[in-house]
Design a protein around this motif. Structure first.
Motif, PDB file in Angstrom:
ATOM      1  N   SER A 269      -4.953   1.452   2.416  1.00  0.00           N
ATOM      2  CA  SER A 269      -4.937   0.397   3.419  1.00  0.00           C
ATOM      3  C   SER A 269      -6.135   0.529   4.363  1.00  0.00           C
ATOM      4  O   SER A 269      -6.789  -0.466   4.715  1.00  0.00           O
ATOM      5  CB  SER A 269      -3.614   0.495   4.183  1.00  0.00           C
ATOM      6  N   ARG A 270      -6.446   1.769   4.758  1.00  0.00           N
ATOM      7  CA  ARG A 270      -7.596   1.976   5.651  1.00  0.00           C
ATOM      8  C   ARG A 270      -8.894   1.489   4.999  1.00  0.00           C
ATOM      9  O   ARG A 270      -9.734   0.866   5.644  1.00  0.00           O
ATOM     10  CB  ARG A 270      -7.706   3.461   6.014  1.00  0.00           C
TER      11      ARG A 270
ATOM     12  N   ASN B 139       3.489  -1.173   3.910  1.00  0.00           N
ATOM     13  CA  ASN B 139       3.453   0.167   3.315  1.00  0.00           C
ATOM     14  C   ASN B 139       4.720   0.446   2.502  1.00  0.00           C
ATOM     15  O   ASN B 139       5.814   0.047   2.894  1.00  0.00           O
ATOM     16  CB  ASN B 139       3.316   1.234   4.401  1.00  0.00           C
TER      17      ASN B 139
ATOM     18  N   SER C  88      -0.478   6.356  -7.736  1.00  0.00           N
ATOM     19  CA  SER C  88       0.957   6.136  -7.511  1.00  0.00           C
ATOM     20  C   SER C  88       1.383   4.780  -8.069  1.00  0.00           C
ATOM     21  O   SER C  88       2.565   4.547  -8.319  1.00  0.00           O
ATOM     22  CB  SER C  88       1.293   6.226  -6.014  1.00  0.00           C
TER      23      SER C  88
ATOM     24  N   SER D 125      -1.792   4.722   5.440  1.00  0.00           N
ATOM     25  CA  SER D 125      -2.121   4.635   4.021  1.00  0.00           C
ATOM     26  C   SER D 125      -3.642   4.650   3.883  1.00  0.00           C
ATOM     27  O   SER D 125      -4.348   3.855   4.509  1.00  0.00           O
ATOM     28  CB  SER D 125      -1.562   3.331   3.448  1.00  0.00           C
TER      29      SER D 125
ATOM     30  N   GLU E  41       3.493   6.973   8.173  1.00  0.00           N
ATOM     31  CA  GLU E  41       2.194   7.602   7.878  1.00  0.00           C
ATOM     32  C   GLU E  41       1.157   6.525   7.538  1.00  0.00           C
ATOM     33  O   GLU E  41       1.492   5.497   6.959  1.00  0.00           O
ATOM     34  CB  GLU E  41       2.324   8.507   6.647  1.00  0.00           C
TER      35      GLU E  41
ATOM     36  N   VAL F   2       6.714   3.807   0.689  1.00  0.00           N
ATOM     37  CA  VAL F   2       6.689   5.273   0.723  1.00  0.00           C
ATOM     38  C   VAL F   2       6.767   5.860  -0.693  1.00  0.00           C
ATOM     39  O   VAL F   2       7.703   5.575  -1.447  1.00  0.00           O
ATOM     40  CB  VAL F   2       7.846   5.822   1.583  1.00  0.00           C
TER      41      VAL F   2
ATOM     42  N   GLU G 189      -5.843   4.003  -4.066  1.00  0.00           N
ATOM     43  CA  GLU G 189      -7.131   4.708  -3.953  1.00  0.00           C
ATOM     44  C   GLU G 189      -7.662   4.993  -5.349  1.00  0.00           C
ATOM     45  O   GLU G 189      -6.889   5.292  -6.255  1.00  0.00           O
ATOM     46  CB  GLU G 189      -6.928   6.088  -3.327  1.00  0.00           C
TER      47      GLU G 189
ATOM     48  N   ALA H 123       0.850  -1.193   0.000  1.00  0.00           N
ATOM     49  CA  ALA H 123       0.000   0.000   0.000  1.00  0.00           C
ATOM     50  C   ALA H 123       0.885   1.243   0.000  1.00  0.00           C
ATOM     51  O   ALA H 123       1.920   1.256   0.670  1.00  0.00           O
ATOM     52  CB  ALA H 123      -0.899   0.006   1.235  1.00  0.00           C
ATOM     53  N   PRO H 124       0.501   2.284  -0.751  1.00  0.00           N
ATOM     54  CA  PRO H 124       1.311   3.501  -0.774  1.00  0.00           C
ATOM     55  C   PRO H 124       1.032   4.389   0.426  1.00  0.00           C
ATOM     56  O   PRO H 124      -0.108   4.484   0.892  1.00  0.00           O
ATOM     57  CB  PRO H 124       0.845   4.206  -2.056  1.00  0.00           C
ATOM     58  N   CYS H 125       2.078   5.043   0.955  1.00  0.00           N
ATOM     59  CA  CYS H 125       1.887   6.089   1.964  1.00  0.00           C
ATOM     60  C   CYS H 125       2.849   7.220   1.643  1.00  0.00           C
ATOM     61  O   CYS H 125       3.752   7.060   0.829  1.00  0.00           O
ATOM     62  CB  CYS H 125       2.076   5.537   3.368  1.00  0.00           C
ATOM     63  N   LYS H 126       2.622   8.376   2.241  1.00  0.00           N
ATOM     64  CA  LYS H 126       3.392   9.570   1.858  1.00  0.00           C
ATOM     65  C   LYS H 126       4.730   9.671   2.578  1.00  0.00           C
ATOM     66  O   LYS H 126       5.632  10.345   2.119  1.00  0.00           O
ATOM     67  CB  LYS H 126       2.572  10.831   2.130  1.00  0.00           C
TER      68      LYS H 126
END
Lengths: 236, 236
Positions: free
Chosen positions: A47-48, A63, A109, A44, A42, A65, A101, A35-38
């Motif tokens: 993921s949520r 995750n 991404s 995602s 942080e 980045v 998303e 899953a991508p996160c910033k």
């Protein structure tokens, strides 16, 4: 050993119920989900969404980045690192999912990962489209996007008045993304073109924090927030 | 008696698994489902999608005719008749769904029904977005649509060379709909602009009849069929 297969899976705009049946089935089947996160640590959003749908999925999510940066070298380093992490699993014969998303190929991404990995011939990659905020926002606002022979433009909001004016002249419907940095300019041009009452801002469509703002004049001077898009439908 | 609620539900591009969890739940809950078809007695694609997913839904589906016509009066008669049929159920307090291929507000016949019914204040209407063929086609073709600051135009293919040239100049990615009537002109302009190898035609994305055509030169003189879209991605 056979390579694993990578699924790039769109998980929709925020409401967990807007995940497709196919996405949920594949997420349950694959042993590993990325899953991508910033930034490291942080949460995602993708993921949520999937964890709200099925809490057992969290245990297999890692995750990756994908920083928000203008530094090309930093971005490329991050995408290379993400590609290496995923390629490692695939090379071990493990099927993987990358969750995005909205839709993976519409400002997702996932595209950066796809471009790195698809360059290796022999990789098996399948993209599962998802519901995009581009159509979720009009649905929530009750504003049809395009019908019949109408034209639709989806653009990061331009910073110069002439480009804003041109796209609003050439297209019956325009979706402006990334509206915050140029919000006042955008509202100014809409006023000049007598289109302010045809513009609607939708913040975080289909999430619990969703807002639909129909009177943009009320917002002038403030910013509607990062996950906002503006719909302008010129003719009805 | 309380009015029934109308759900305008996107059921995705063709693959029954690309229906969302929310769409399937609502279709199971509502007592009545309406589906668009092109002529009386013709099959409805939206209906086929949901029946493949759950055969028991067929028993509560009623087809409504949305003709393919250029005659405004004929079209308006058909939309009025459809609106009356749905309003009759809603007035009886019955919750209804109208199913639309793809997304209801992105070139969907639901828009005509929505515009008629939303004019009556007090109607409760909720739109459930769906996966559109606009993102399903790139997913199937393995072609990212837009990333970063790129711009996307979604347009019925223009008949004049200058408009084709302009949209291909102004936008990094263009999705052309309704390509059949102007196919040779379109291919001619793409050749002139050295973009022919950046163009891909996708026919009936995600259905069992799907075709992805990457060498458009092979098609010239023939037509790719009604449910086709052309993706042109100028930069990668």
């Amino acid at each position: 050993m056979a390579q694993g297969k990578l699924y790039g899976i769109g998980v929709g705009p925020g409401d967990p119920e807007l995940v497709t049946i196919k996405a949920l089935r594949l997420l349950r089947e694959v042993p590993a989900i990325f899953a991508p996160c910033k930034a490291a640590g942080e949460p995602s959003l993708a993921s949520r969404i999937v964890c709200q749908l099925d809490g057992t999925l969290g245990a297999k999510i890692t995750n990756l980045v994908f920083p928000m940066s203008d530094d090309e070298a930093e971005l490329d380093d991050a995408w290379q690192a993400a590609a290496r992490a995923v390629a490692g699993k695939l090379d071990d014969g493990i099927d993987c999912a990358f969750i995005a998303e909205g839709d993976p190929f519409l400002f997702g991404s996932f595209i950066y990962l796809f471009e790195k990995l698809a360059a290796d011939s022999g990789r098996r990659i399948e993209v599962i489209p998802g519901v995009s905020s581009i159509t979720a926002a009009p649905a929530r606002a009750g504003i049809p996007l395009v019908r019949g022979d109408e034209r639709l433009a989806i653009v990061p909001a331009p910073s110069d008045r002439e480009s804003i004016r041109r796209v609003l002249t050439d297209f019956e419907s325009v979706v402006f993304m990334k509206i915050n940095p140029v919000f006042d300019t955008l509202v100014g041009v809409l006023e000049e073109m007598a289109l302010l009452d045809r513009a609607t801002v939708v913040v975080k469509a289909t999430t619990t924090e969703e807002r639909v703002i129909r009177r943009l004049a009320d917002l002038k001077g403030r910013k509607p927030g990062y996950f906002s898009i503006m719909l302008v439908r010129r003719e009805r």
